[in-house]
Motif scaffolding. Structure first.
Motif, PDB file in Angstrom:
ATOM      1  N   TRP A  26      56.150  10.600  31.810  1.00 43.82           N
ATOM      2  CA  TRP A  26      56.351   9.205  32.169  1.00 43.82           C
ATOM      3  C   TRP A  26      55.210   8.666  33.052  1.00 43.82           C
ATOM      4  O   TRP A  26      54.702   7.567  32.796  1.00 43.82           O
ATOM      5  CB  TRP A  26      57.684   9.049  32.867  1.00 43.82           C
ATOM      6  CG  TRP A  26      58.142   7.634  33.036  1.00 43.82           C
ATOM      7  CD1 TRP A  26      57.377   6.522  33.218  1.00 43.82           C
ATOM      8  CD2 TRP A  26      59.480   7.173  33.034  1.00 43.82           C
ATOM      9  NE1 TRP A  26      58.150   5.408  33.335  1.00 43.82           N
ATOM     10  CE2 TRP A  26      59.446   5.782  33.234  1.00 43.82           C
ATOM     11  CE3 TRP A  26      60.705   7.801  32.897  1.00 43.82           C
ATOM     12  CZ2 TRP A  26      60.604   5.009  33.298  1.00 43.82           C
ATOM     13  CZ3 TRP A  26      61.845   7.030  32.969  1.00 43.82           C
ATOM     14  CH2 TRP A  26      61.793   5.647  33.160  1.00 43.82           C
ATOM     15  N   PRO A  27      54.822   9.367  34.094  1.00 47.62           N
ATOM     16  CA  PRO A  27      53.833   8.731  34.989  1.00 47.62           C
ATOM     17  C   PRO A  27      52.411   8.781  34.420  1.00 47.62           C
ATOM     18  O   PRO A  27      51.516   9.395  34.961  1.00 47.62           O
ATOM     19  CB  PRO A  27      53.962   9.537  36.283  1.00 47.62           C
ATOM     20  CG  PRO A  27      54.425  10.879  35.846  1.00 47.62           C
ATOM     21  CD  PRO A  27      55.248  10.666  34.604  1.00 47.62           C
ATOM     22  N   MET A  52      49.941  11.127  36.446  1.00 50.63           N
ATOM     23  CA  MET A  52      50.254  11.811  37.700  1.00 50.63           C
ATOM     24  C   MET A  52      50.583  13.281  37.441  1.00 50.63           C
ATOM     25  O   MET A  52      51.180  13.618  36.422  1.00 50.63           O
ATOM     26  CB  MET A  52      51.440  11.127  38.376  1.00 50.63           C
ATOM     27  CG  MET A  52      51.169   9.681  38.781  1.00 50.63           C
ATOM     28  SD  MET A  52      49.848   9.511  39.996  1.00 50.63           S
ATOM     29  CE  MET A  52      50.646  10.221  41.432  1.00 50.63           C
ATOM     30  N   ARG A  53      50.199  14.150  38.365  1.00 52.56           N
ATOM     31  CA  ARG A  53      50.563  15.567  38.284  1.00 52.56           C
ATOM     32  C   ARG A  53      52.044  15.669  38.606  1.00 52.56           C
ATOM     33  O   ARG A  53      52.554  14.996  39.500  1.00 52.56           O
ATOM     34  CB  ARG A  53      49.746  16.391  39.285  1.00 52.56           C
ATOM     35  CG  ARG A  53      50.058  17.894  39.215  1.00 52.56           C
ATOM     36  CD  ARG A  53      49.202  18.688  40.187  1.00 52.56           C
ATOM     37  NE  ARG A  53      49.439  18.344  41.578  1.00 52.56           N
ATOM     38  CZ  ARG A  53      50.488  18.719  42.298  1.00 52.56           C
ATOM     39  NH1 ARG A  53      51.441  19.444  41.760  1.00 52.56           N
ATOM     40  NH2 ARG A  53      50.599  18.355  43.560  1.00 52.56           N
ATOM     41  N   CYS A  54      52.731  16.494  37.848  1.00 57.06           N
ATOM     42  CA  CYS A  54      54.160  16.674  38.064  1.00 57.06           C
ATOM     43  C   CYS A  54      54.473  18.137  38.320  1.00 57.06           C
ATOM     44  O   CYS A  54      53.779  19.027  37.826  1.00 57.06           O
ATOM     45  CB  CYS A  54      54.952  16.199  36.846  1.00 57.06           C
ATOM     46  SG  CYS A  54      54.909  14.411  36.643  1.00 57.06           S
ATOM     47  N   ARG A  58      59.124  16.216  37.943  1.00 52.23           N
ATOM     48  CA  ARG A  58      59.034  15.428  39.169  1.00 52.23           C
ATOM     49  C   ARG A  58      57.587  15.111  39.534  1.00 52.23           C
ATOM     50  O   ARG A  58      56.745  15.997  39.632  1.00 52.23           O
ATOM     51  CB  ARG A  58      59.695  16.216  40.306  1.00 52.23           C
ATOM     52  CG  ARG A  58      59.745  15.493  41.621  1.00 52.23           C
ATOM     53  CD  ARG A  58      60.336  16.400  42.694  1.00 52.23           C
ATOM     54  NE  ARG A  58      60.218  15.799  44.001  1.00 52.23           N
ATOM     55  CZ  ARG A  58      61.240  15.460  44.759  1.00 52.23           C
ATOM     56  NH1 ARG A  58      62.479  15.700  44.350  1.00 52.23           N
ATOM     57  NH2 ARG A  58      61.048  14.910  45.929  1.00 52.23           N
ATOM     58  N   CYS A  59      57.297  13.838  39.738  1.00 50.97           N
ATOM     59  CA  CYS A  59      55.963  13.418  40.155  1.00 50.97           C
ATOM     60  C   CYS A  59      55.615  14.065  41.499  1.00 50.97           C
ATOM     61  O   CYS A  59      56.446  14.103  42.421  1.00 50.97           O
ATOM     62  CB  CYS A  59      55.919  11.895  40.285  1.00 50.97           C
ATOM     63  SG  CYS A  59      54.320  11.276  40.866  1.00 50.97           S
ATOM     64  N   SER A  60      54.403  14.561  41.606  1.00 47.31           N
ATOM     65  CA  SER A  60      53.980  15.254  42.827  1.00 47.31           C
ATOM     66  C   SER A  60      53.893  14.320  44.033  1.00 47.31           C
ATOM     67  O   SER A  60      53.902  14.776  45.172  1.00 47.31           O
ATOM     68  CB  SER A  60      52.639  15.949  42.606  1.00 47.31           C
ATOM     69  OG  SER A  60      51.642  15.012  42.246  1.00 47.31           O
ATOM     70  N   PRO A  79      50.385   4.079  40.078  1.00 48.36           N
ATOM     71  CA  PRO A  79      49.993   3.564  38.763  1.00 48.36           C
ATOM     72  C   PRO A  79      50.861   2.396  38.301  1.00 48.36           C
ATOM     73  O   PRO A  79      51.966   2.179  38.811  1.00 48.36           O
ATOM     74  CB  PRO A  79      50.198   4.765  37.829  1.00 48.36           C
ATOM     75  CG  PRO A  79      50.326   5.955  38.687  1.00 48.36           C
ATOM     76  CD  PRO A  79      50.804   5.488  40.021  1.00 48.36           C
ATOM     77  N   GLU A  80      50.365   1.699  37.291  1.00 49.57           N
ATOM     78  CA  GLU A  80      51.060   0.535  36.749  1.00 49.57           C
ATOM     79  C   GLU A  80      52.458   0.869  36.240  1.00 49.57           C
ATOM     80  O   GLU A  80      53.390   0.106  36.448  1.00 49.57           O
ATOM     81  CB  GLU A  80      50.224  -0.087  35.619  1.00 49.57           C
ATOM     82  CG  GLU A  80      50.791  -1.375  35.082  1.00 49.57           C
ATOM     83  CD  GLU A  80      50.801  -2.523  36.087  1.00 49.57           C
ATOM     84  OE1 GLU A  80      51.615  -3.444  35.893  1.00 49.57           O
ATOM     85  OE2 GLU A  80      50.010  -2.502  37.054  1.00 49.57           O
ATOM     86  N   VAL A  81      52.625   2.018  35.574  1.00 45.11           N
ATOM     87  CA  VAL A  81      53.942   2.387  35.050  1.00 45.11           C
ATOM     88  C   VAL A  81      54.971   2.453  36.187  1.00 45.11           C
ATOM     89  O   VAL A  81      56.132   2.110  36.001  1.00 45.11           O
ATOM     90  CB  VAL A  81      53.890   3.706  34.248  1.00 45.11           C
ATOM     91  CG1 VAL A  81      53.609   4.905  35.144  1.00 45.11           C
ATOM     92  CG2 VAL A  81      55.167   3.919  33.467  1.00 45.11           C
ATOM     93  N   CYS A  82      54.534   2.861  37.346  1.00 46.82           N
ATOM     94  CA  CYS A  82      55.426   2.933  38.505  1.00 46.82           C
ATOM     95  C   CYS A  82      55.742   1.541  39.043  1.00 46.82           C
ATOM     96  O   CYS A  82      56.841   1.296  39.536  1.00 46.82           O
ATOM     97  CB  CYS A  82      54.788   3.766  39.611  1.00 46.82           C
ATOM     98  SG  CYS A  82      54.290   5.418  39.069  1.00 46.82           S
TER      99      CYS A  82
END
Length: 104
Positions: A26-27, A52-54, A58-60, A79-82
């Protein structure tokens, strides 16, 4: 929706965090400029530099306990998705269901 309802929904995010732990896919980065991406600390970017690293799903950058109290370690440069995931939208509902949280 009145102002108080909007404030209440925003507060729900800090007691949730489900969208930040829903999926390692997702991220992802999408429309961010190179300048925006450079502001994200390298430690939080995945090996492919595509998102994003997960840690698992779970996003780090996520801090805290899902469904209790959470925050984003890079909130101002996320990021934009967030930025586009909003309290109560379809993505929010999907993520909350994964963690057994009531849909808002």
């Amino acid at each position: 929706m009145d102002h108080n309802a909007t404030t209440d929904l925003s507060t729900l995010c800090q007691g949730c965090g489900a969208c930040c732990a829903y999926s390692a896919n997702w991220p992802r980065f999408s429309i961010e400029s190179d300048e925006e991406l450079e502001k994200i600390p390298v430690a939080f970017v995945n090996e492919r530099q595509s998102g994003m690293r997960c840690d698992g799903d779970r996003c780090s950058a996520l801090q805290g306990k899902i469904g209790d109290s959470t925050s984003c370690g890079i909130y101002t440069v996320r990021p934009e998705v967030c930025r586009t995931c909003m309290p109560g939208d379809a993505e929010c509902a999907m993520a909350r269901r994964k963690f057994g949280l009531p849909v808002i």
